[in-house]
Write a protein that holds these residues in place. Structure first.
Motif, short mmCIF file in Angstrom:
data_model
loop_
_atom_site.label_atom_id
_atom_site.label_comp_id
_atom_site.label_asym_id
_atom_site.label_seq_id
_atom_site.Cartn_x
_atom_site.Cartn_y
_atom_site.Cartn_z
N UNK A 29 9.15 3.68 0.99
CA UNK A 29 8.41 4.67 0.05
C UNK A 29 7.29 5.27 0.94
N UNK A 30 6.48 6.37 0.12
CA UNK A 30 5.58 6.63 0.60
C UNK A 30 3.98 6.43 0.32
N UNK A 31 3.09 6.64 1.13
CA UNK A 31 1.62 6.05 0.80
C UNK A 31 1.02 6.83 -0.35
N UNK A 32 1.01 7.96 -0.84
CA UNK A 32 0.67 8.56 -1.87
C UNK A 32 0.40 9.97 -1.94
N UNK A 33 -0.12 10.48 -0.74
CA UNK A 33 -0.76 12.09 -0.80
C UNK A 33 0.34 12.83 -0.33
N UNK A 34 0.60 13.91 -0.81
CA UNK A 34 1.48 14.74 -0.27
C UNK A 34 1.00 16.35 -0.26
N UNK A 35 1.46 17.22 0.63
CA UNK A 35 0.94 18.68 0.86
C UNK A 35 1.30 19.35 -0.42
N UNK A 36 0.56 20.49 -0.48
CA UNK A 36 1.01 21.43 -1.58
C UNK A 36 0.23 21.36 -2.80
N UNK A 37 0.35 22.03 -4.01
CA UNK A 37 -0.09 21.59 -5.33
C UNK A 37 0.85 21.83 -6.44
N UNK A 38 2.15 21.91 -6.43
CA UNK A 38 3.06 21.83 -7.35
C UNK A 38 3.80 20.32 -7.72
N UNK A 39 2.98 20.18 -8.72
CA UNK A 39 3.49 18.44 -9.18
C UNK A 39 4.81 18.43 -9.48
N UNK A 318 6.95 2.97 5.68
CA UNK A 318 6.27 4.04 5.16
C UNK A 318 5.76 4.92 6.27
N UNK A 319 5.06 6.19 5.93
CA UNK A 319 4.50 6.95 7.00
C UNK A 319 3.32 6.06 7.08
N UNK A 320 2.64 6.46 8.33
CA UNK A 320 1.31 5.65 8.75
C UNK A 320 0.10 6.08 8.00
N UNK A 321 0.01 6.97 7.11
CA UNK A 321 -0.78 7.40 6.21
C UNK A 321 -0.45 8.50 5.32
#
Length: 350
Positions: A29-39, A318-321
């Motif tokens: 899974x992911x940690x949470x934050x992602x790049x960009x602004x399109x939900x 996961x990614x590290x952060x």
């Protein structure tokens, strides 16, 4: 291009036919934050990558209210915050920044609901924990809320009430979801060691008693009993304290582990605690072979004398952060890398 904007049918996430709908953990899974602004675009990418363990994306590039502190401040009940030049400060009423946080959270939940239609299984949501929140929010006098034990208690109570409603909303929007609450505590070690600086910068706030820290965390983990994850990508994660505080899993940057962490991790695994191991850098860079990315995890398992057959069921990759600082292309590659690396653990546990 997002096909759904041109009228094409969105492909919902579906539960794997080989696993029960009530499963609690996915393989990656992911940690949470992602790049960009399109939900919508981000929710589509996350749900498409992590088919058995999607998470509610965060998009801090949108500005104040989408960042981790402002986003969680927007969940608080009867506690409001606004942006000042020095950071987020508690105020008397919801202002523009709080309303912006509410609006963006609504957009994110709309997108999650759209792209998880028909899905059954774990869905992870993230919020800043009580101690990082107390270290980051300012009181009206400009000092950190961490300086006032009463303010810390009030923040914890408000956070618990807000997260209760938030988890209920996720369940309503994704009826097949098993909510997994990730509590982000990057400042926890600094709080425990008395390293959080005062507003003047000339001194630090007194270390908070470990029992007090543990008690507040336990109030929050109780909201997701048996599925609560506490995350920190800082060095020296206090694994033992987090386990006592009710964490069913601990999320950390695997590359920051030291030898002194190993015995504690072994005890955690043998006690049933899951490890969310961050194996992929959170910013752009070369990605190795997926099987090579988990070589360190396999080596640790052997060194601790743990059964290789338990590796895949004990570790979520996961990614590290968070990936907010990455390019969109790298973020997609990092998610896919985690999934392929997790598959290699299942296929080749030795």
């Amino acid at each position: 291009m997002d096909e759904s904007r041109n009228g094409s049918r969105n492909e919902p996430v579906t539960a794997s036919p080989t696993e029960p709908a009530t499963r609690v953990w996915g393989a990656a899974t992911g940690i949470g934050s992602m790049p960009g602004g399109d939900a919508r675009e981000t929710a589509k990418a996350v749900s498409g990558s992590f088919e058995d363990f999607p998470h509610l994306p965060e998009l801090p590039a949108r500005g104040p209210g989408a960042d981790m502190i402002g986003r969680t401040a927007g969940l608080l009940v009867e506690v409001y915050a606004r942006v000042e030049p020095s950071g987020w400060r508690i105020g008397d009423r919801p202002g523009r920044d709080t309303k912006r946080a509410w609006s963006w959270m609504g957009e994110d939940l709309d997108a999650l609901e759209e792209f998880t239609r028909g899905y059954e299984g774990p869905v992870k949501v993230q919020a800043v924990g009580p101690w990082t929140l107390a270290a980051s929010l300012e009181l009206r006098n400009g000092e950190s809320a961490l300086s006032d034990p009463g303010a810390c208690r009030d923040l914890t109570g408000s956070l618990v009430e807000g997260l209760t409603a938030h988890l209920a909303e996720v369940r309503r929007r994704v009826p097949g979801a098993v909510p997994v609450l990730q509590i982000d505590e990057p400042s926890l070690t600094a709080v425990l060691r008395g390293h959080v600086r005062s507003a003047s910068g000339y001194r630090t706030h007194r270390a908070v008693d470990r029992q007090v820290v543990e008690s507040a965390l336990r109030e929050v983990t109780a909201l997701s009993e048996g599925t609560a994850v506490i995350h920190s990508c800082a060095p020296d994660v206090p694994f033992a304290l987090l386990r006592r505080a009710g964490a069913a899993a601990v999320s950390f940057d695997f590359g920051l582990l030291t030898e002194r962490d190993e015995d504690i991790i072994g005890e955690a695994v043998e006690g049933g605690t899951k490890l969310f191991a961050g194996i992929v850098p959170g910013t752009d860079g070369p990605l190795s072979d997926p099987a090579g990315s988990v070589m360190g995890v396999r080596t640790l398992w052997r060194r601790l004398g743990l059964n290789p057959g338990t590796l895949a069921e004990s570790v979520v990759l996961t990614p590290s952060c968070g990936l907010a600082g990455a390019s969109p292309a790298y973020a997609r590659a990092a998610m896919a890398h985690c999934v392929r690396a997790a598959r290699s653990l299942v296929d080749n546990p030795e």
